[in-house]
Enzyme design. Structure first.
Site, PDB file in Angstrom:
ATOM      1  N   LYS A  66       0.813  -1.226   0.000  1.00 37.99           N
ATOM      2  CA  LYS A  66       0.000   0.000   0.000  1.00 37.99           C
ATOM      3  C   LYS A  66       0.848   1.279   0.000  1.00 37.99           C
ATOM      4  O   LYS A  66       0.449   2.282  -0.573  1.00 37.99           O
ATOM      5  CB  LYS A  66      -0.962   0.007   1.191  1.00 37.99           C
ATOM      6  CG  LYS A  66      -2.108  -1.005   1.045  1.00 37.99           C
ATOM      7  CD  LYS A  66      -3.102  -0.904   2.178  1.00 37.99           C
ATOM      8  CE  LYS A  66      -4.192  -1.954   2.047  1.00 37.99           C
ATOM      9  NZ  LYS A  66      -5.207  -1.840   3.086  1.00 37.99           N
ATOM     10  N   ASP A 102     -10.174   2.782   2.277  1.00 37.28           N
ATOM     11  CA  ASP A 102     -10.370   2.061   3.543  1.00 37.28           C
ATOM     12  C   ASP A 102     -11.190   2.878   4.554  1.00 37.28           C
ATOM     13  O   ASP A 102     -12.075   2.348   5.233  1.00 37.28           O
ATOM     14  CB  ASP A 102      -9.017   1.707   4.174  1.00 37.28           C
ATOM     15  CG  ASP A 102      -8.402   0.461   3.542  1.00 37.28           C
ATOM     16  OD1 ASP A 102      -9.148  -0.346   2.948  1.00 37.28           O
ATOM     17  OD2 ASP A 102      -7.175   0.293   3.644  1.00 37.28           O
ATOM     18  N   ASN A 151      -1.607   2.406  21.270  1.00 33.65           N
ATOM     19  CA  ASN A 151      -0.769   1.455  20.543  1.00 33.65           C
ATOM     20  C   ASN A 151       0.261   0.832  21.467  1.00 33.65           C
ATOM     21  O   ASN A 151       0.715   1.460  22.419  1.00 33.65           O
ATOM     22  CB  ASN A 151      -0.077   2.139  19.361  1.00 33.65           C
ATOM     23  CG  ASN A 151       0.478   1.136  18.378  1.00 33.65           C
ATOM     24  OD1 ASN A 151      -0.211   0.172  18.016  1.00 33.65           O
ATOM     25  ND2 ASN A 151       1.715   1.308  17.949  1.00 33.65           N
ATOM     26  N   GLY A 242     -14.674  -6.877  10.541  1.00 30.61           N
ATOM     27  CA  GLY A 242     -14.376  -5.940   9.462  1.00 30.61           C
ATOM     28  C   GLY A 242     -14.876  -6.359   8.084  1.00 30.61           C
ATOM     29  O   GLY A 242     -14.477  -5.749   7.085  1.00 30.61           O
TER      30      GLY A 242
HETATM   31  P1  NAP Z   1       0.280  -3.010  10.377  1.00 33.86           P
HETATM   32  O1  NAP Z   1       0.637  -1.772   9.634  1.00 33.86           O
HETATM   33  O2  NAP Z   1       1.186  -4.192  10.346  1.00 33.86           O
HETATM   34  O3  NAP Z   1       0.044  -2.555  11.907  1.00 33.86           O
HETATM   35  C1  NAP Z   1      -0.253  -3.509  12.885  1.00 33.86           C
HETATM   36  C2  NAP Z   1      -0.692  -2.805  14.169  1.00 33.86           C
HETATM   37  O4  NAP Z   1      -1.120  -3.834  15.085  1.00 33.86           O
HETATM   38  C3  NAP Z   1       0.420  -2.032  14.880  1.00 33.86           C
HETATM   39  O5  NAP Z   1      -0.131  -0.894  15.481  1.00 33.86           O
HETATM   40  C4  NAP Z   1       0.906  -3.044  15.938  1.00 33.86           C
HETATM   41  O6  NAP Z   1       1.473  -2.436  17.076  1.00 33.86           O
HETATM   42  C5  NAP Z   1      -0.407  -3.698  16.313  1.00 33.86           C
HETATM   43  N1  NAP Z   1      -0.258  -5.040  16.894  1.00 33.86           N
HETATM   44  C6  NAP Z   1       0.140  -6.166  16.273  1.00 33.86           C
HETATM   45  N2  NAP Z   1       0.106  -7.215  17.125  1.00 33.86           N
HETATM   46  C7  NAP Z   1      -0.322  -6.731  18.306  1.00 33.86           C
HETATM   47  C8  NAP Z   1      -0.562  -7.313  19.584  1.00 33.86           C
HETATM   48  N3  NAP Z   1      -0.368  -8.629  19.800  1.00 33.86           N
HETATM   49  N4  NAP Z   1      -1.022  -6.525  20.582  1.00 33.86           N
HETATM   50  C9  NAP Z   1      -1.222  -5.192  20.380  1.00 33.86           C
HETATM   51  N5  NAP Z   1      -1.011  -4.579  19.190  1.00 33.86           N
HETATM   52  C10 NAP Z   1      -0.557  -5.341  18.176  1.00 33.86           C
HETATM   53  O7  NAP Z   1      -1.135  -3.568   9.902  1.00 33.86           O
HETATM   54  P2  NAP Z   1      -2.349  -2.727   9.277  1.00 33.86           P
HETATM   55  O8  NAP Z   1      -2.176  -2.597   7.810  1.00 33.86           O
HETATM   56  O9  NAP Z   1      -2.488  -1.485  10.084  1.00 33.86           O
HETATM   57  O10 NAP Z   1      -3.594  -3.706   9.499  1.00 33.86           O
HETATM   58  C11 NAP Z   1      -4.119  -3.958  10.795  1.00 33.86           C
HETATM   59  C12 NAP Z   1      -5.285  -4.925  10.679  1.00 33.86           C
HETATM   60  O11 NAP Z   1      -6.374  -4.326  10.011  1.00 33.86           O
HETATM   61  C13 NAP Z   1      -4.931  -6.194   9.871  1.00 33.86           C
HETATM   62  O12 NAP Z   1      -5.331  -7.303  10.626  1.00 33.86           O
HETATM   63  C14 NAP Z   1      -5.750  -6.083   8.615  1.00 33.86           C
HETATM   64  O13 NAP Z   1      -6.206  -7.352   8.178  1.00 33.86           O
HETATM   65  C15 NAP Z   1      -6.926  -5.219   9.062  1.00 33.86           C
HETATM   66  N6  NAP Z   1      -7.508  -4.441   7.952  1.00 33.86           N
HETATM   67  C16 NAP Z   1      -8.794  -4.724   7.593  1.00 33.86           C
HETATM   68  C17 NAP Z   1      -9.393  -4.003   6.567  1.00 33.86           C
HETATM   69  C18 NAP Z   1     -10.822  -4.303   6.188  1.00 33.86           C
HETATM   70  O14 NAP Z   1     -11.238  -3.916   5.094  1.00 33.86           O
HETATM   71  N7  NAP Z   1     -11.591  -4.943   7.037  1.00 33.86           N
HETATM   72  C19 NAP Z   1      -8.681  -3.012   5.871  1.00 33.86           C
HETATM   73  C20 NAP Z   1      -7.353  -2.738   6.274  1.00 33.86           C
HETATM   74  C21 NAP Z   1      -6.782  -3.483   7.312  1.00 33.86           C
HETATM   75  P3  NAP Z   1       3.040  -2.015  17.104  1.00 33.86           P
HETATM   76  O15 NAP Z   1       3.134  -0.689  16.411  1.00 33.86           O
HETATM   77  O16 NAP Z   1       3.366  -1.919  18.560  1.00 33.86           O
HETATM   78  O17 NAP Z   1       3.805  -3.106  16.402  1.00 33.86           O
END
Ligand code: NAP
Length: 277
Positions: A66, A102, A151, A242
């Site tokens: 992205k 999104d 976070n 979601g």
């Molecule tokens: P990302 O950039 O990899 O960010 C992940 C986030 O999750 C970070 O803030 C990370 O914290 C946190 N995290 C990961 N494991 C954790 C844990 N065990 N406890 C607490 N915090 C944790 O991912 P992203 O692109 O933002 O996506 C996040 C989620 O949204 C994904 O699961 C994705 O599938 C979902 N999503 C869904 C849609 C939809 O259309 N439904 C669209 C977009 C994304 P740190 O910064 O501390 O590492």
């Protein structure tokens, strides 16, 4: 000739986008084909250019590309500019235009499908990754009373809040970053989990009383039951995954490409039914 679209990512086999867009195309009578492109980690730009050269009209972009899609786009929509990430590319004349749908997807799912108005509400957004950046601007435009970003790595939440404060060119009332440990004693009307914790069967460490009476708990993760949704259900709160956001962001992409807004409710219903089979 049938117009060609696809979702591009790595991995991409799990993506529901081909099913969603095929249903939109059938329902709206649009002549298009929608496939999947597995791009090599170092070969995103080349894969996009090859698809366009072969006559492709547009792409949905998923992880991990992205941010790279933002760089590939020569022109960016307002939400894409704010998010610093692109999930939809459209090839218009000589230009590659980048959009981010999104946030619109999330807001539509909350306000239209789930009837959870955001205006005047206290919102807690967990996570400071790509998804949080993607949804922040459309979320703030709904004029919630406050948005707290929590976070695991606090500095990233602080950075995110600072970034959007600068974009809005003023300090927003009630817009702040907190560590999970500093949430004790606070309550929210809408709690959005934009972390990927649910994918590992985990959830951020929330205080017991975080959900205000009548609150909605929303997990962006879909197609699986997450500990956060279990947490909400155990406390008698409304909750949603979601899937609706996924379908709504796809509908926005479809509208950008085709100038037609498909109905989302039948598609959400069909995908849910399939997931429960
Ligand atoms: P990302 O950039 O990899 O960010 C992940 C986030 O999750 C970070 O803030 C990370 O914290 C946190 N995290 C990961 N494991 C954790 C844990 N065990 N406890 C607490 N915090 C944790 O991912 P992203 O692109 O933002 O996506 C996040 C989620 O949204 C994904 O699961 C994705 O599938 C979902 N999503 C869904 C849609 C939809 O259309 N439904 C669209 C977009 C994304 P740190 O910064 O501390 O590492």
């Amino acid at each position: 000739m049938t117009d060609q679209y696809a979702v591009i990512g790595n991995p991409v086999a799990h993506s529901l986008s081909p099913q969603i867009h095929a249903q939109f195309a059938r329902a709206t009578g649009q002549d298009l084909a929608y496939g999947r492109i597995l791009a090599p980690r170092e070969g995103f730009r080349d894969a996009v250019l090859a698809f366009r050269a072969a006559g492709g009209k547009g792409l949905n972009v998923t992880l991990p590309f992205k941010h790279e899609a933002w760089r590939v786009a020569g022109v960016r929509s307002g939400f894409a500019l704010a998010a610093g990430a692109v999930n939809t590319l459209s090839f218009e004349g000589g230009s590659i235009v980048g959009h981010n749908t999104d946030g619109i997807g999330l807001v539509r799912d909350l306000t239209q499908n789930l009837r959870a108005g955001i205006r005047g509400k206290r919102v807690l957004l967990m996570g400071a990754g790509g998804a949080s950046y993607g949804v922040m601007e459309p979320l703030l435009r709904e004029q919630p009373e406050s948005v707290v970003v929590a976070n695991r790595t606090l500095e990233k939440a602080v950075e995110l809040v600072g970034y959007f404060e600068k974009l809005q060119s003023c300090a927003l009332q009630g817009f702040s970053a907190r560590a999970y440990g500093a949430l004790a004693g606070t309550q929210y009307d809408i709690v959005i989990n934009a972390t990927s914790a649910g994918l590992e069967g985990a959830m951020p460490p929330l205080p017991e009383e975080i959900l205000a009476p009548g609150a909605l708990a929303y997990d962006m993760v879909y197609a699986r039951r997450t500990p956060f949704l279990d947490f909400a259900q155990a406390r008698g709160a409304r909750f949603a995954d979601g899937l609706g956001m996924l379908v709504e962001q796809a509908a926005e992409s479809f509208d950008i490409w085709r100038g037609v807004r498909p109905e989302t409710a039948p598609v959400i219903r069909a995908l849910r039914q399939k997931a429960e089979e």
